[in-house]
Design a protein around this motif. Structure first.
Motif, PDB file in Angstrom:
ATOM      1  N   ASN A  60       3.180   1.810  -2.100  1.00 58.66           N
ATOM      2  CA  ASN A  60       3.617   2.024  -3.480  1.00 58.66           C
ATOM      3  C   ASN A  60       3.301   3.464  -3.890  1.00 58.66           C
ATOM      4  OD1 ASN A  60       3.235   2.146  -6.453  1.00 58.66           O
ATOM      5  ND2 ASN A  60       3.765  -0.025  -6.348  1.00 58.66           N
ATOM      6  N   ASP A  97       2.255   4.671  -6.553  1.00 54.53           N
ATOM      7  CA  ASP A  97       1.067   4.771  -7.389  1.00 54.53           C
ATOM      8  C   ASP A  97      -0.229   4.697  -6.581  1.00 54.53           C
ATOM      9  OD1 ASP A  97       2.666   4.918  -9.633  1.00 54.53           O
ATOM     10  OD2 ASP A  97       2.476   2.792 -10.118  1.00 54.53           O
ATOM     11  N   ILE A  98      -0.109   4.505  -5.268  1.00 50.24           N
ATOM     12  CA  ILE A  98      -1.279   4.340  -4.402  1.00 50.24           C
ATOM     13  C   ILE A  98      -1.351   5.492  -3.402  1.00 50.24           C
ATOM     14  CG2 ILE A  98      -2.362   2.876  -2.640  1.00 50.24           C
ATOM     15  CD1 ILE A  98      -1.062   0.468  -4.032  1.00 50.24           C
ATOM     16  N   THR A  99      -2.531   6.075  -3.287  1.00 41.79           N
ATOM     17  CA  THR A  99      -2.808   7.076  -2.260  1.00 41.79           C
ATOM     18  C   THR A  99      -3.757   6.427  -1.267  1.00 41.79           C
ATOM     19  OG1 THR A  99      -2.641   8.802  -3.949  1.00 41.79           O
ATOM     20  CG2 THR A  99      -3.596   9.427  -1.827  1.00 41.79           C
ATOM     21  N   LYS A 112      -5.432   3.580  -6.497  1.00 46.25           N
ATOM     22  CA  LYS A 112      -4.219   3.243  -7.238  1.00 46.25           C
ATOM     23  C   LYS A 112      -4.353   3.777  -8.661  1.00 46.25           C
ATOM     24  CE  LYS A 112      -1.491  -0.709  -8.823  1.00 46.25           C
ATOM     25  NZ  LYS A 112      -1.384  -2.170  -8.821  1.00 46.25           N
ATOM     26  N   GLU A 113      -3.339   4.482  -9.116  1.00 51.89           N
ATOM     27  CA  GLU A 113      -3.358   4.970 -10.493  1.00 51.89           C
ATOM     28  C   GLU A 113      -2.903   3.850 -11.417  1.00 51.89           C
ATOM     29  OE1 GLU A 113      -1.026   8.213 -13.080  1.00 51.89           O
ATOM     30  OE2 GLU A 113      -2.376   9.018 -11.544  1.00 51.89           O
ATOM     31  N   LYS A 149      -8.740   0.347  -3.862  1.00 50.88           N
ATOM     32  CA  LYS A 149      -8.109  -0.745  -3.122  1.00 50.88           C
ATOM     33  C   LYS A 149      -8.389  -0.575  -1.627  1.00 50.88           C
ATOM     34  CE  LYS A 149      -5.616  -3.388  -4.701  1.00 50.88           C
ATOM     35  NZ  LYS A 149      -5.927  -4.705  -5.288  1.00 50.88           N
ATOM     36  N   LEU A 179       0.808  -1.214   0.000  1.00 48.59           N
ATOM     37  CA  LEU A 179       0.000   0.000   0.000  1.00 48.59           C
ATOM     38  C   LEU A 179       0.848   1.275   0.000  1.00 48.59           C
ATOM     39  CD1 LEU A 179      -2.841  -1.099   2.428  1.00 48.59           C
ATOM     40  CD2 LEU A 179      -3.117  -0.484   0.004  1.00 48.59           C
ATOM     41  N   GLU A 216      -7.918   2.538  -9.654  1.00 45.86           N
ATOM     42  CA  GLU A 216      -8.487   1.343  -9.020  1.00 45.86           C
ATOM     43  C   GLU A 216      -8.650   1.589  -7.526  1.00 45.86           C
ATOM     44  OE1 GLU A 216      -7.637  -3.423  -8.230  1.00 45.86           O
ATOM     45  OE2 GLU A 216      -6.099  -2.226  -9.234  1.00 45.86           O
TER      46      GLU A 216
END
Length: 151
Positions: free
Chosen positions: A43, A45-47, A64-65, A74, A41, A72
């Motif tokens: 990453n 690319d994930i907020t 997630k971008e 998550k 989580l 997406e």
């Protein structure tokens, strides 16, 4: 209720993520579990956000971008102590608005097909999500359902 950007370092959020992962293992076979652990989580690319009422953690979720036009959802989770208080609805509204702000055309998600996931599916359907084919590397799986929404 307050939605906060979360770095996943707090004990309360870590406990909720562990609860989420354990619950996924109870209801999904390992090959069908797509929930992310704390390190995944983080990453870039994930907020990740958490929902609070004063010092009480009510829930969490992430975006997630996948690309410049597709996100997406998550790790949507409401703490079992705070079910049916509106935290998931508030956070989902926030994530949809954030998706629009980022310029996404679509947001999608994967959820379980089992009865335990029925409340989540009802929530997503009430927001206009529709069922779709697997996306972004997911495979057809009798334990998974895929949903999407144009934003």
């Amino acid at each position: 209720m307050e939605i906060r950007l979360d770095d996943l370092s707090g004990k309360k959020i870590q406990k909720l993520i562990r609860e989420h992962l354990n619950n996924m293992l109870e209801h999904s076979p390992p090959e069908s579990k797509h929930a992310l652990d704390i390190e995944a989580l983080k990453n870039p690319d994930i907020t990740f956000w958490s929902v609070w009422e004063e010092d009480e953690l009510l829930g969490c979720g992430a975006l997630k971008e996948l690309d410049a036009q597709h996100g997406e959802i998550k790790s949507m989770r409401t703490s079992t102590a705070h079910l049916r208080k509106g935290a998931a609805r508030k956070l989902l509204t926030f994530i949809i608005e954030e998706s629009r702000h980022r310029g996404y055309k679509r947001i999608s998600l994967e959820t379980g097909s089992m009865q335990a996931f029925e409340p989540a599916r009802r929530l997503y359907l009430s927001f206009g999500f529709t069922f779709c084919a697997p996306f972004n590397g997911y495979k057809e799986d009798r334990n998974s359902l895929f949903m999407t929404k144009e934003v």
